[in-house]
Motif scaffolding. Structure first.
Motif, PDB file in Angstrom:
ATOM      1  N   LEU A   3       0.820  -1.204   0.000  1.00  0.00           N
ATOM      2  CA  LEU A   3       0.000   0.000   0.000  1.00  0.00           C
ATOM      3  C   LEU A   3       0.860   1.263   0.000  1.00  0.00           C
ATOM      4  N   ASN A   4       2.170   1.080  -0.083  1.00  0.00           N
ATOM      5  CA  ASN A   4       3.102   2.211  -0.170  1.00  0.00           C
ATOM      6  C   ASN A   4       3.590   2.321  -1.612  1.00  0.00           C
ATOM      7  N   LEU A   5       3.108   3.332  -2.322  1.00  0.00           N
ATOM      8  CA  LEU A   5       3.437   3.457  -3.739  1.00  0.00           C
ATOM      9  C   LEU A   5       4.927   3.659  -3.978  1.00  0.00           C
ATOM     10  N   ALA A   6       5.660   4.136  -2.979  1.00  0.00           N
ATOM     11  CA  ALA A   6       7.105   4.300  -3.147  1.00  0.00           C
ATOM     12  C   ALA A   6       7.794   2.945  -3.313  1.00  0.00           C
ATOM     13  N   ASP A   7       7.173   1.889  -2.798  1.00  0.00           N
ATOM     14  CA  ASP A   7       7.747   0.548  -2.911  1.00  0.00           C
ATOM     15  C   ASP A   7       7.129  -0.261  -4.045  1.00  0.00           C
ATOM     16  N   ILE A  19      -3.204   7.759  -6.421  1.00  0.00           N
ATOM     17  CA  ILE A  19      -4.106   7.771  -5.273  1.00  0.00           C
ATOM     18  C   ILE A  19      -3.380   7.087  -4.120  1.00  0.00           C
ATOM     19  N   GLU A  20      -3.034   7.847  -3.102  1.00  0.00           N
ATOM     20  CA  GLU A  20      -2.382   7.273  -1.932  1.00  0.00           C
ATOM     21  C   GLU A  20      -3.401   6.555  -1.056  1.00  0.00           C
ATOM     22  N   ALA A  21      -2.951   5.554  -0.302  1.00  0.00           N
ATOM     23  CA  ALA A  21      -3.855   4.760   0.543  1.00  0.00           C
ATOM     24  C   ALA A  21      -4.473   5.597   1.655  1.00  0.00           C
ATOM     25  N   ARG A  59     -13.773   2.059  -1.868  1.00  0.00           N
ATOM     26  CA  ARG A  59     -13.741   3.497  -2.113  1.00  0.00           C
ATOM     27  C   ARG A  59     -12.675   4.228  -1.295  1.00  0.00           C
ATOM     28  N   ARG A  60     -11.938   3.506  -0.469  1.00  0.00           N
ATOM     29  CA  ARG A  60     -10.865   4.138   0.290  1.00  0.00           C
ATOM     30  C   ARG A  60      -9.883   3.074   0.768  1.00  0.00           C
ATOM     31  N   GLY A  61      -8.682   3.515   1.123  1.00  0.00           N
ATOM     32  CA  GLY A  61      -7.703   2.612   1.693  1.00  0.00           C
ATOM     33  C   GLY A  61      -6.836   1.895   0.682  1.00  0.00           C
ATOM     34  N   TYR A  62      -7.135   2.019  -0.625  1.00  0.00           N
ATOM     35  CA  TYR A  62      -6.331   1.349  -1.641  1.00  0.00           C
ATOM     36  C   TYR A  62      -5.261   2.305  -2.184  1.00  0.00           C
ATOM     37  N   ALA A  93      -3.335  -1.795  -5.357  1.00  0.00           N
ATOM     38  CA  ALA A  93      -3.329  -2.755  -4.250  1.00  0.00           C
ATOM     39  C   ALA A  93      -4.463  -2.402  -3.299  1.00  0.00           C
ATOM     40  N   PHE A  94      -5.175  -3.428  -2.811  1.00  0.00           N
ATOM     41  CA  PHE A  94      -6.359  -3.236  -1.979  1.00  0.00           C
ATOM     42  C   PHE A  94      -6.079  -3.672  -0.544  1.00  0.00           C
TER      43      PHE A  94
END
Length: 280
Positions: A140-144, A206-208, A233-236, A257-258
């Motif tokens: 859930l970390n887009l940097a990774d 879209i950040e988590a 609708r949120r958290g992904y 990622a969900f």
């Protein structure tokens, strides 16, 4: 010049500008709507965040209308004619008669063979494919996040996912495995776009931690072959990089990622067929 923040009136994205940009036009980095940068707040103002105005004259729509504008509507209920009701009643009576006299009707002619009490009904079995071997790509970390240079794959609700077809209509991107609709496994993302071409060359992130994220849908079929869906609708976490339109297709790369227990995700490339809304 001092900096100040203001919000997009459509998606709520916070944007930072310097005071010299007041009154100019810019695109929202999330929903791509053209905005007029507001005047910087005066010293001692109680407003924490200003709100920009849209360039166009029409009023901004709410988040739910933007994300749900292409959701399918249930068909209107149809009245059942009297003749059909009578036919259904006759079928039910015939079925009851078969059940009552089943031992006589289906009695085996072979000596020593037990009588058949009922007919076995074969149900389709949907094989459950395990998730891709590279399940560690879920994060859930887009940097990774890692987006491989191959057709998108991953897992949905514990089932393996491998992209077989991608379509896009306005802002709705559908990635699916299986030739029919609803797909065996799939992911749908509803982005803010009135025309598909508006997404060309864009990158959507879209950040988590974002609470007003666009609607996404997980799709799969259960063990009985029945379609199942889950709205998220949120958290992904989502990152989509769109290329240029070519031959009625919009290529791109995606990582999504969900936050479910099965760690559903999809990562890789796609070449989405552009579909046009039906003319009224």
């Amino acid at each position: 010049m001092s900096e100040f923040k203001f919000a997009c009136p459509v998606c709520g994205q916070h944007i930072t500008c310097d005071s010299g940009s007041s009154g100019t036009q810019m695109d929202c980095p999330t929903c791509f709507r053209k905005l007029v940068v507001p005047q910087a707040k005066s010293a001692g103002s109680s407003n924490l965040v200003l709100t920009a105005a849209l360039v166009q004259s029409r009023p901004a729509t709410s988040l739910s209308s933007q994300t749900d504008f292409i959701a399918a509507r249930p068909p209107a209920a149809k009245k059942v004619p009297v003749a059909a009701l009578i036919l259904m009643l006759l079928v039910v009576c015939a079925g009851a008669g078969v059940f009552v006299f089943r031992k006589t009707i289906f009695h085996s002619n072979q000596s020593g063979s037990p009588a058949t009490d009922q007919l076995a009904v074969a149900k389709p079995v949907i094989p459950v494919i395990p998730p891709a071997a590279d399940a560690t790509n879920w994060t859930l970390n887009l940097a990774d996040a890692n987006i491989p240079d191959e057709p998108a794959n991953g897992g949905v609700n514990g089932r393996g996912f491998k992209l077989e077809r991608a379509t896009i209509q306005q802002g709705r991107l559908d990635l699916r495995q299986g030739p029919k609709w609803p797909p065996d496994v799939g992911v749908s993302v509803h982005l803010f776009a009135e025309r598909t071409e508006d997404l060309a060359g864009r990158t959507v992130i879209i950040e988590a931690t974002r609470t007003n994220a666009p609607r996404t849908i997980l799709r799969w079929k259960n063990e009985n072959g029945d379609p199942a869906t889950k709205d998220v609708r949120r958290g992904y976490a989502l990152k989509v990089e769109f290329g240029s339109v070519a031959s009625n297709h919009l290529p791109g790369k995606i990582f999504i990622a969900f936050p479910d227990d099965a760690k559903s995700y999809a990562a890789g490339t796609f070449n989405a067929e552009i579909r046009r809304p039906a003319k009224k």
